[in-house]
Design an enzyme around this catalytic site. Structure first.
Site, mmCIF file in Angstrom:
data_model
loop_
_atom_site.group_PDB
_atom_site.id
_atom_site.type_symbol
_atom_site.label_atom_id
_atom_site.label_comp_id
_atom_site.label_asym_id
_atom_site.label_seq_id
_atom_site.Cartn_x
_atom_site.Cartn_y
_atom_site.Cartn_z
ATOM 1 N N ASP A 75 4.826 0.512 11.935
ATOM 2 C CA ASP A 75 3.618 -0.117 11.392
ATOM 3 C C ASP A 75 3.477 -1.585 11.811
ATOM 4 O OD1 ASP A 75 2.960 2.264 10.229
ATOM 5 O OD2 ASP A 75 3.630 1.711 8.215
ATOM 6 N N ARG A 114 0.811 14.688 13.767
ATOM 7 C CA ARG A 114 1.300 14.327 12.428
ATOM 8 C C ARG A 114 1.434 15.532 11.484
ATOM 9 N NH1 ARG A 114 -1.063 8.864 10.153
ATOM 10 N NH2 ARG A 114 0.913 8.910 9.052
ATOM 11 N N PRO A 115 2.394 16.398 11.754
ATOM 12 C CA PRO A 115 2.569 17.611 10.946
ATOM 13 C C PRO A 115 3.081 17.310 9.537
ATOM 14 C CG PRO A 115 4.397 17.368 12.474
ATOM 15 C CD PRO A 115 3.424 16.263 12.798
ATOM 16 N N ARG A 142 -8.654 -0.776 4.662
ATOM 17 C CA ARG A 142 -7.842 0.256 4.008
ATOM 18 C C ARG A 142 -6.506 -0.307 3.549
ATOM 19 N NH1 ARG A 142 -7.867 5.941 7.002
ATOM 20 N NH2 ARG A 142 -6.597 6.266 5.163
ATOM 21 N N CYS A 155 -4.221 12.953 13.709
ATOM 22 C CA CYS A 155 -4.871 11.647 13.617
ATOM 23 C C CYS A 155 -5.000 11.098 15.030
ATOM 24 C CB CYS A 155 -4.114 10.709 12.693
ATOM 25 S SG CYS A 155 -2.703 9.911 13.430
ATOM 26 N N ARG A 161 -4.701 10.739 4.837
ATOM 27 C CA ARG A 161 -3.590 11.680 4.945
ATOM 28 C C ARG A 161 -2.668 11.611 3.736
ATOM 29 N NH1 ARG A 161 -2.404 13.778 9.529
ATOM 30 N NH2 ARG A 161 -0.271 13.972 8.805
ATOM 31 N N LYS A 196 0.836 -1.215 0.000
ATOM 32 C CA LYS A 196 0.000 0.000 0.000
ATOM 33 C C LYS A 196 0.864 1.256 0.000
ATOM 34 C CE LYS A 196 -1.699 1.528 4.086
ATOM 35 N NZ LYS A 196 -1.366 2.935 4.386
ATOM 36 N N ASN A 197 1.834 1.295 0.900
ATOM 37 C CA ASN A 197 2.596 2.534 1.058
ATOM 38 C C ASN A 197 3.606 2.762 -0.066
ATOM 39 O OD1 ASN A 197 1.108 3.065 3.293
ATOM 40 N ND2 ASN A 197 2.698 2.524 4.783
HETATM 41 N N1 EPU Z 1 7.070 14.503 10.730
HETATM 42 C C1 EPU Z 1 7.244 15.842 10.983
HETATM 43 N N2 EPU Z 1 7.004 16.742 9.975
HETATM 44 C C2 EPU Z 1 6.605 16.343 8.742
HETATM 45 C C3 EPU Z 1 6.429 14.968 8.471
HETATM 46 C C4 EPU Z 1 6.666 14.077 9.507
HETATM 47 O O1 EPU Z 1 7.615 16.224 12.092
HETATM 48 O O2 EPU Z 1 6.407 17.191 7.884
HETATM 49 C C5 EPU Z 1 7.308 13.515 11.796
HETATM 50 C C6 EPU Z 1 6.071 12.735 12.172
HETATM 51 O O3 EPU Z 1 5.290 13.397 13.129
HETATM 52 C C7 EPU Z 1 6.657 11.439 12.694
HETATM 53 C C8 EPU Z 1 7.909 11.262 11.833
HETATM 54 O O4 EPU Z 1 8.178 12.538 11.269
HETATM 55 O O5 EPU Z 1 7.055 11.580 14.028
HETATM 56 C C9 EPU Z 1 7.778 10.269 10.729
HETATM 57 O O6 EPU Z 1 6.622 10.508 9.943
HETATM 58 P P1 EPU Z 1 6.580 10.182 8.384
HETATM 59 O O7 EPU Z 1 6.494 11.457 7.630
HETATM 60 O O8 EPU Z 1 7.722 9.274 8.069
HETATM 61 O O9 EPU Z 1 5.218 9.397 8.232
HETATM 62 P P2 EPU Z 1 4.180 9.445 7.040
HETATM 63 O O10 EPU Z 1 4.859 9.658 5.754
HETATM 64 O O11 EPU Z 1 3.051 10.348 7.415
HETATM 65 C C10 EPU Z 1 4.318 6.919 6.455
HETATM 66 C C11 EPU Z 1 3.354 5.773 6.338
HETATM 67 C C12 EPU Z 1 2.868 5.378 7.704
HETATM 68 C C13 EPU Z 1 4.077 5.006 8.559
HETATM 69 C C14 EPU Z 1 5.084 6.155 8.594
HETATM 70 C C15 EPU Z 1 6.375 5.813 9.327
HETATM 71 C C16 EPU Z 1 2.330 6.067 4.178
HETATM 72 C C17 EPU Z 1 1.130 6.442 3.393
HETATM 73 N N3 EPU Z 1 2.234 6.177 5.500
HETATM 74 O O12 EPU Z 1 3.590 7.987 7.060
HETATM 75 O O13 EPU Z 1 2.065 4.217 7.502
HETATM 76 O O14 EPU Z 1 3.655 4.719 9.879
HETATM 77 O O15 EPU Z 1 5.430 6.523 7.248
HETATM 78 O O16 EPU Z 1 6.989 4.717 8.746
HETATM 79 O O17 EPU Z 1 3.332 5.647 3.627
HETATM 80 C C18 EPU Z 1 0.322 2.712 7.957
HETATM 81 O O18 EPU Z 1 0.538 2.179 6.852
HETATM 82 O O19 EPU Z 1 -0.422 2.188 8.827
HETATM 83 C C19 EPU Z 1 0.942 3.979 8.257
HETATM 84 C C20 EPU Z 1 0.485 4.780 9.215
#
Ligand code: EPU
Length: 419
Positions: free
Chosen positions: A306, A121-122, A398, A116, A92, A22-23
């Site tokens: 995850d 989750r910024p 999902r 969330c 998201r 998915k991701n």
């Molecule tokens: N963060 C910031 N600023 C940003 C973006 C992220 O501070 O602009 C912080 C977040 O708050 C967190 C850390 O950076 O503490 C990591 O977040 P990341 O951006 O890596 O997460 P994401 O891209 O929102 C993806 C996956 C998530 C998975 C995370 C971590 C997708 C669609 N989502 O989320 O997957 O948990 O990476 O590996 O790829 C899931 O599949 O269940 C899921 C939640």
């Protein structure tokens, strides 16, 4: 609304093919917006999140069809620039259209996703990274309004702090169309990010350092439509592996990349599971109670957040006391109260959970709160004595395709009911 009714305990025995990740699919779908024409993506799982992303792309003027694992995305008339609050609040990952719209259309209006269930989750890094390419970013009534400057995006230097999967993908997609060299530092190296970079490179992007924390991108290029096969879902594979660790049995998973599974395999081996690897397949066998462990979730190649909920379910029946610390999302513990309803003995203190293993879980009605939490509850239900009812299974749909049918094929007594 559907729910799962699970009669336990049962062991899991047999063979399963793991689906596409998915991701990994979602950023590739967004990347189709970087070119005009028909992108074709293979090994695409038929998940609610994938279908939902298709509606976002259709809203932008793209044509989408998903048949038999082949996703066709036609962007000849994809002129839209907006992803509304109604869409983004439901998923998201919709934020992934920001980079491509900015770079290709020159302008994007994308709703801010908001928080969330497990924290704020910024998306500041997505925005700061694009600003480093010269994008003009304004926040207007809950929307991100991003515009390219006069003369277009230009190469820049940006460091992600902390490491961000989504931030890396989004800024990378914008950078391939920026003029000059972009250097992105402290990039996420999750296999899904690497798969996106490979997809972009195969479509004509010039990217050095793929698979490392420093990406150097030379632009601009005119990308061809994508032609990619999605990598196997390491989290889906890990979820079935955790199921065997919890319920006992022996399962061979095919269609996997065993290297991507290393962080999960290492922990499950320590917990006493017998795991054998072949090219493209992995077999896990477990008997009796798992051994207690200590886990900290970290960016890849660390243990994935995850898989945290599913591993906590395994720790719940381990022989001894386990410790799980969340290194990514301090509040990602919504599953704890539900696992406690099944008899787990867990104490949470800040970002650290202490799990006092119990010999058996007991079936009970529980409520799924998010995708991975739901998966943990389903696995716990398979191993628990008696009937477990998992409500709100739309969360699990999902990210897992027909999980009940696949678990049933391994011997679980699980059925879906519409209520
Ligand atoms: N963060 C910031 N600023 C940003 C973006 C992220 O501070 O602009 C912080 C977040 O708050 C967190 C850390 O950076 O503490 C990591 O977040 P990341 O951006 O890596 O997460 P994401 O891209 O929102 C993806 C996956 C998530 C998975 C995370 C971590 C997708 C669609 N989502 O989320 O997957 O948990 O990476 O590996 O790829 C899931 O599949 O269940 C899921 C939640």
């Amino acid at each position: 609304m559907d729910r799962f009714v699970i009669e336990g305990p049962t062991r899991l025995e047999g063979e399963l093919e793991v689906g596409g990740a998915k991701n990994a699919v979602l950023p590739l779908m967004a990347a189709a917006l970087l070119a005009r024409g028909d992108s074709i993506i293979q090994n695409v799982p038929d998940l609610h999140d994938v279908r939902f992303f298709m509606t976002i792309l259709e809203g932008l003027g793209a044509t989408c069809s998903l048949v038999g694992g082949e996703l066709r995305l036609g962007t000849a008339e994809a002129e839209g620039r907006e992803a509304s609050y109604d869409l983004v609040r439901k998923m998201r990952a919709s934020i992934y259209v920001l980079g491509p719209l900015l770079a290709f259309q020159g302008e994007a209006f994308v709703s801010l996703p908001g928080g969330c269930a497990w924290g704020p989750r910024p998306v500041n890094l997505h925005l700061e990274g694009m600003a480093a390419l010269g994008a003009e970013i304004a926040l207007e009534r809950g929307y991100i309004h991003a515009r390219v400057p006069r003369g277009g995006l230009r190469g820049g230097r940006f460091r992600f702090e902390p490491v961000s999967v989504g931030g890396t993908c989004n800024v990378l997609m914008a950078a391939v169309l920026a003029r000059g060299e972009t250097v992105l530092e402290n990039c996420a190296i999750e296999p899904e990010v690497t798969a996106l970079a490979i997809g972009l490179r195969d479509a004509g992007a010039v990217i050095e350092g793929i698979g490392t924390p420093t990406l150097r991108i030379q632009g601009p290029v005119t990308l061809r439509p994508l032609q990619q096969t999605v990598i196997a879902d390491r989290i889906e594979a890990g979820t079935f592996m955790a199921g065997v660790a919890l319920a006992g049995g022996r399962v061979r998973l095919t269609g996997v990349d065993t290297v991507h599974l290393d962080p999960i395999t290492a922990v499950l081996r320590e917990m006493g599971c017998a795991i054998t690897e072949e090219p493209g397949a992995i077999t896990i066998a477990a008997d009796g109670r798992p051994v207690a462990t200590e886990i900290i979730t970290r960016p890849y190649p660390g243990f994935p957040t995850d898989m945290q909920a599913q591993l906590m379910a395994v720790c719940a029946v381990a022989d001894g006391t386990s410790f799980i610390s969340e290194g990514i999302y301090a509040d990602r513990f919504t599953h704890v109260a539900e696992l406690q309803r099944l008899g787990a003995d867990i104490r949470v203190d800040g970002a650290r959970a202490t799990i006092f293993g119990v010999p058996k879980l007991q079936g009970a009605p529980v409520m799924a709160s998010d995708l991975r939490a739901s998966a943990a509850l389903v696995l716990a239900g398979v191993a628990a004595e008696g009937t477990t009812i998992v409500n709100r299974v739309y969360h699990i749909d999902r990210g897992y395709e027909c999980i009940e049918e696949r678990l049933a094929s391994l011997g679980a007594r699980i059925r879906r009911e519409s209520v």
